[in-house]
Structures are given as C-alpha cells and as structure tokens.
Design a protein around this motif. Structure first.
Motif, PDB file in Angstrom:
ATOM      1  N   LEU A   1       0.847  -1.049  -0.039  1.00 38.72           N
ATOM      2  CA  LEU A   1       0.038   0.114  -0.058  1.00 38.72           C
ATOM      3  C   LEU A   1       0.725   1.173  -0.100  1.00 38.72           C
ATOM      4  N   CYS A   2       0.827   2.204  -0.983  1.00 39.26           N
ATOM      5  CA  CYS A   2       1.562   3.214  -1.433  1.00 39.26           C
ATOM      6  C   CYS A   2       0.915   4.511  -1.255  1.00 39.26           C
ATOM      7  N   ASN A   3       1.835   5.578  -0.713  1.00 43.70           N
ATOM      8  CA  ASN A   3       0.953   7.037  -0.814  1.00 43.70           C
ATOM      9  C   ASN A   3       1.402   7.443  -2.296  1.00 43.70           C
ATOM     10  N   VAL A   4       0.573   7.169  -3.349  1.00 44.49           N
ATOM     11  CA  VAL A   4       0.869   7.698  -4.567  1.00 44.49           C
ATOM     12  C   VAL A   4       1.225   9.196  -5.058  1.00 44.49           C
ATOM     13  N   ARG A   5       0.306   9.758  -4.242  1.00 40.40           N
ATOM     14  CA  ARG A   5       0.531  11.265  -4.348  1.00 40.40           C
ATOM     15  C   ARG A   5       1.997  11.540  -3.849  1.00 40.40           C
ATOM     16  N   ALA A   6       2.619  11.057  -2.971  1.00 40.52           N
ATOM     17  CA  ALA A   6       3.941  11.555  -2.425  1.00 40.52           C
ATOM     18  C   ALA A   6       4.875  10.838  -3.466  1.00 40.52           C
ATOM     19  N   ILE A   7       4.778   9.844  -4.012  1.00 45.26           N
ATOM     20  CA  ILE A   7       5.427   9.164  -5.137  1.00 45.26           C
ATOM     21  C   ILE A   7       5.400  10.497  -6.303  1.00 45.26           C
ATOM     22  N   ILE A   8       4.358  10.658  -6.857  1.00 49.67           N
ATOM     23  CA  ILE A   8       4.381  11.655  -8.008  1.00 49.67           C
ATOM     24  C   ILE A   8       5.238  13.131  -7.521  1.00 49.67           C
TER      25      ILE A   8
ATOM     26  N   CYS B   1       8.081  14.882  -9.245  1.00 51.55           N
ATOM     27  CA  CYS B   1       7.843  16.480  -9.898  1.00 51.55           C
ATOM     28  C   CYS B   1       8.764  17.495  -9.182  1.00 51.55           C
ATOM     29  N   GLN B   2       9.258  17.133  -7.867  1.00 53.16           N
ATOM     30  CA  GLN B   2      10.358  18.012  -7.180  1.00 53.16           C
ATOM     31  C   GLN B   2      11.580  17.704  -7.934  1.00 53.16           C
ATOM     32  N   ASP B   3      11.955  16.722  -8.099  1.00 54.08           N
ATOM     33  CA  ASP B   3      13.196  16.307  -8.647  1.00 54.08           C
ATOM     34  C   ASP B   3      13.204  16.916 -10.156  1.00 54.08           C
ATOM     35  N   GLY B   4      12.088  16.780 -10.931  1.00 56.65           N
ATOM     36  CA  GLY B   4      11.923  17.610 -12.292  1.00 56.65           C
ATOM     37  C   GLY B   4      12.010  19.068 -12.258  1.00 56.65           C
ATOM     38  N   ALA B   5      11.525  19.317 -11.343  1.00 55.10           N
ATOM     39  CA  ALA B   5      11.366  20.789 -11.314  1.00 55.10           C
ATOM     40  C   ALA B   5      12.745  21.595 -11.086  1.00 55.10           C
ATOM     41  N   ARG B   6      13.565  20.782 -10.300  1.00 54.89           N
ATOM     42  CA  ARG B   6      14.923  21.233  -9.904  1.00 54.89           C
ATOM     43  C   ARG B   6      15.698  21.122 -11.129  1.00 54.89           C
ATOM     44  N   GLU B   7      15.437  20.040 -12.085  1.00 53.32           N
ATOM     45  CA  GLU B   7      16.311  19.769 -13.369  1.00 53.32           C
ATOM     46  C   GLU B   7      15.940  20.977 -14.137  1.00 53.32           C
ATOM     47  N   ALA B   8      14.525  21.238 -14.350  1.00 52.27           N
ATOM     48  CA  ALA B   8      14.179  21.949 -15.257  1.00 52.27           C
ATOM     49  C   ALA B   8      14.555  23.478 -15.135  1.00 52.27           C
ATOM     50  N   THR B   9      14.670  24.057 -13.709  1.00 53.72           N
ATOM     51  CA  THR B   9      15.426  25.222 -13.501  1.00 53.72           C
ATOM     52  C   THR B   9      16.779  25.290 -13.884  1.00 53.72           C
TER      53      THR B   9
ATOM     54  N   HIS C   1      17.697  23.672 -16.459  1.00 52.89           N
ATOM     55  CA  HIS C   1      17.816  23.790 -17.966  1.00 52.89           C
ATOM     56  C   HIS C   1      17.280  24.937 -18.591  1.00 52.89           C
ATOM     57  N   GLY C   2      16.661  25.659 -17.677  1.00 57.97           N
ATOM     58  CA  GLY C   2      16.019  26.877 -17.951  1.00 57.97           C
ATOM     59  C   GLY C   2      14.617  26.780 -18.555  1.00 57.97           C
ATOM     60  N   SER C   3      13.997  26.019 -18.178  1.00 59.01           N
ATOM     61  CA  SER C   3      12.417  25.828 -18.319  1.00 59.01           C
ATOM     62  C   SER C   3      11.518  25.996 -17.612  1.00 59.01           C
ATOM     63  N   THR C   4      10.155  26.001 -17.752  1.00 60.62           N
ATOM     64  CA  THR C   4       9.216  26.313 -16.583  1.00 60.62           C
ATOM     65  C   THR C   4       8.588  24.807 -16.388  1.00 60.62           C
ATOM     66  N   PHE C   5       8.036  24.612 -15.034  1.00 59.34           N
ATOM     67  CA  PHE C   5       7.753  23.057 -14.667  1.00 59.34           C
ATOM     68  C   PHE C   5       6.354  23.401 -13.873  1.00 59.34           C
ATOM     69  N   THR C   6       5.452  22.773 -14.383  1.00 59.04           N
ATOM     70  CA  THR C   6       4.232  22.981 -13.384  1.00 59.04           C
ATOM     71  C   THR C   6       3.711  21.514 -13.140  1.00 59.04           C
ATOM     72  N   ALA C   7       3.077  21.238 -12.048  1.00 61.19           N
ATOM     73  CA  ALA C   7       2.486  20.064 -11.672  1.00 61.19           C
ATOM     74  C   ALA C   7       1.148  20.561 -11.076  1.00 61.19           C
ATOM     75  N   THR C   8       0.111  19.632 -11.333  1.00 62.09           N
ATOM     76  CA  THR C   8      -1.313  19.677 -11.182  1.00 62.09           C
ATOM     77  C   THR C   8      -1.788  18.531 -10.754  1.00 62.09           C
ATOM     78  N   ILE C   9      -1.715  18.061  -9.159  1.00 61.85           N
ATOM     79  CA  ILE C   9      -1.870  16.805  -8.716  1.00 61.85           C
ATOM     80  C   ILE C   9      -3.159  16.832  -7.931  1.00 61.85           C
ATOM     81  N   ALA C  10      -3.977  16.059  -8.124  1.00 59.87           N
ATOM     82  CA  ALA C  10      -5.431  16.180  -7.642  1.00 59.87           C
ATOM     83  C   ALA C  10      -5.231  15.604  -6.047  1.00 59.87           C
ATOM     84  N   PRO C  11      -5.964  16.404  -5.107  1.00 54.80           N
ATOM     85  CA  PRO C  11      -5.637  16.247  -3.839  1.00 54.80           C
ATOM     86  C   PRO C  11      -6.301  14.949  -3.144  1.00 54.80           C
ATOM     87  N   ASP C  12      -7.298  14.332  -3.956  1.00 59.26           N
ATOM     88  CA  ASP C  12      -7.837  13.205  -3.493  1.00 59.26           C
ATOM     89  C   ASP C  12      -7.258  11.746  -3.975  1.00 59.26           C
ATOM     90  N   LEU C  13      -6.038  11.814  -4.322  1.00 61.77           N
ATOM     91  CA  LEU C  13      -5.306  10.608  -4.723  1.00 61.77           C
ATOM     92  C   LEU C  13      -5.306   9.608  -3.679  1.00 61.77           C
TER      93      LEU C  13
END
Length: 342
Positions: free
Chosen positions: A189-196, A200-208, A210-222
């Motif tokens: 049993l996993c907290n899938v929201r935390a996994i995603i 996303c946090q790692d991706g956002a750091r890498e995007a910064t 690389h000079g790109s913008t990063f957005t994440a929209t994760i539903a609160p009820d996963l």
C-alpha cells in the motif's frame, strides 16, 4: 520445365520454411524446410484447414499466430523459429496467406549469452560503484566542518555523476531481467501522491537548471494504492526526466495526475523536440533511440522498462508526439489490481 514446376523446385531449395494457406484457411503447400522445422509431414496437413489441425502441434501454433505486423518468435521442442505472415492474392484476386519461417535458434542462443555477459559485467560494476557512492555520501556529511569549501562543488558533481551511472547500470540489469522474465514487482500500500510529488520536485529542480518552466497539477484526493512504489516512482522519474532533457531552454513541462474511470491517470507533457510520427510505434522498443535525440545521452532502455513496469501493474502507457511538436506520455493504472496480478 513449366514455370510452376520451377517455382516449386526453388521453394524446395530455400532454407526458409514456407507454408501457403488459401482464403478459406486451407493449407495448400508446405515446403520441405517447413516440414523439418514444424516436425510435420505434408501428407498429414496439406488440404486441411488450419482450425482442424491438432491444437498442440507446432504447425497449428505457428499458423494460428497473428504475425502480419511483426515477426513472432516461437519455441518448438527446444528450437526457436521466427514467423512472418504476408498477405498475397491468388489468381482470382482472393486474399491468401504466405507464412515464412526462419530457424533462429543459434542467434537466439548467442543473443542470450551476450545479454548474460552484459548482465554479469554490469552487476560486477555495481559493487565498486556502491562503495564509491558510500564514500561520497560520507564526504557530503562532512562538508560543513571538515571539507574545504573549494571542494564542495566537486563532491556534489561526483555525487550527481555516480547517481547517473548507477541508474544506467540498473537500466541494463533490468533490461536483462525483463528479457529473462525476472523483473520483480513487490506490491504494498503506497502513498501514490507522495511518489508523484517526489518525482515532480526532482523534475522541477532539473528544469530550473535547464532554463525551462515546470508545473504540476496533482489532484488532492488521490487514494493510496497497492503498487511497487519504487518501480512506479522510477516510471514517473523517467518520463519527467526525459521531458526535461528533451525540452530546450524557455520550454515548458507539465505533469497532471487525477483519478478518472476508476484509474489513476498521470500525463507528462512537454514542448520539446518531439518524436517523428513514423518512429512512434518503436518508441518503447529496447535500445531504440529516436533520430530527433541525436546528441542526447541515454541507454534507450528507460521507456522499455517503464512500459514493462506499468503493464506488470495491469496498466497502460501511451505517447502522442510529432517532430518538433513536443510529446505527451499518458500512464493509466487501475486503482485496484486485477486479480491475476495479486
């Protein structure tokens, strides 16, 4: 000698097995090579419909496969054959089928030996790398007090590069495990929201960087889900990492995660270099590298392994893209694992 007799004679000489089936499913011709490969006799099968053959015979197994789009590899009494079916027209314009059968036992054995060697080598490389990474972690822990500030950047770069190397080694090992049917899925049993969010946090750091913008929209009820959290996290990290890597400066990457139709749906979209339309069917193939990805580092294994992991969870992964138009990868995972996957 008539033309038909010459064709029959040539058919008997080729080293490829050939079976000709008419538009009603009746076997009209079997050459001697096909007889040998399929452990059968012409007298027993010519004139019979495929669906009337004994189910467990090699010839039935071969002729009942859908192998028009891609060759199928089938094991027959310890040998491996590759089967390809082509549609041809008879003299009345009716669609018939021509099956071509090649013995690939030797090349399959050679391929397996090569992959076992690579797996052994990568496993042996992993052990000293793990030791190196352990010492790097110790240095990172001492950076505040005992390590000269002029060395901090070098240690961080060593840590980043060794982590990338470990990921590449894991990819090669998992490609071997996948080929051997040994890819392990351990559900919990996993907290899938935390996994995603972690991916996303790692991706956002890498995007910064690389000079790109990063957005994440994760539903609160996963909901929490029964998954192999490490492996599924790896899928999301790979898709997001690819999106960042293949998106030029001032581009954008977005991740959306929500529950739809009793499934978790995660969509990773970028405005990067994209994939040519004619290459999309191959994008999940082992070692495949898109022509658009020339100059980018990678093993060509990440998407293959990601697809295997998602499908082992009863889900699907798909892609929409075009050259220069960015890419959109969609992962769909059932909220409840199918019974046969428990």
């Amino acid at each position: 000698m008539e033309q038909n007799d010459i064709a029959v004679m040539l058919l008997e000489q080729v080293e490829i097995g050939v079976v000709y089936v008419d538009n009603t499913g009746k076997i009209l011709r079997v050459n001697s090579t096909a007889e040998r490969m399929l452990r059968t006799s012409r007298a027993d099968v010519v004139g019979k419909r495929v669906d009337m053959l004994p189910l467990r015979t090699p010839i039935y197994r071969v002729l009942s496969e859908n192998c028009r789009d891609l060759p199928m590899e089938i094991s027959i009494d310890g040998s491996m054959v590759s089967v390809r079916c082509s549609e041809i027209k008879n003299e009345r314009g009716q669609s018939c089928e021509l099956f071509q059968i090649r013995d690939i036992t030797a090349e399959t054995k050679e391929k397996r030996q090569r992959e076992e060697f690579v797996a052994m080598m990568t496993h042996d490389l992993k052990s000293p790398l793990t030791v190196i990474m352990g010492y790097i972690q110790a240095l990172l822990g001492e950076m505040g007090e005992k390590v000269d500030p002029s060395l901090h950047l070098f240690i961080r770069e060593m840590n980043k590069s060794s982590s990338k190397m470990l990921t590449m080694i894991e990819d090669v090992l998992d490609a071997y495990r996948l080929e051997a049917g040994l890819l392990q899925i351990d559900r919990a049993l996993c907290n899938v929201r935390a996994i995603i969010e972690g991916a996303c946090q790692d991706g956002a750091r890498e995007a910064t960087v690389h000079g790109s913008t990063f957005t994440a929209t994760i539903a609160p009820d996963l909901p929490n889900m029964e998954l192999d959290g490490k492996q599924i996290g790896r899928v999301f990290a790979n898709l997001i990492g690819n999106a960042v890597k293949f998106t030029p400066r001032r581009g954008s990457i977005s991740v959306e995660a929500a529950v739809r139709d009793a499934s978790l749906q995660v969509v990773v979209t970028d405005t990067g270099i994209g994939i040519p339309a004619e290459e999309l069917p191959k994008v999940f193939n082992k070692y495949f590298r898109s022509s658009a990805a020339q100059g980018f580092k990678g093993t060509g294994l990440g998407l293959t392994i990601s697809k295997a992991i998602v499908e082992a969870h009863g889900g699907t992964i798909s892609v929409e893209s075009g050259a220069g138009q960015g890419s959109r990868f969609t992962v769909v995972l059932p909220l409840t694992a199918p019974a046969h996957l428990h």
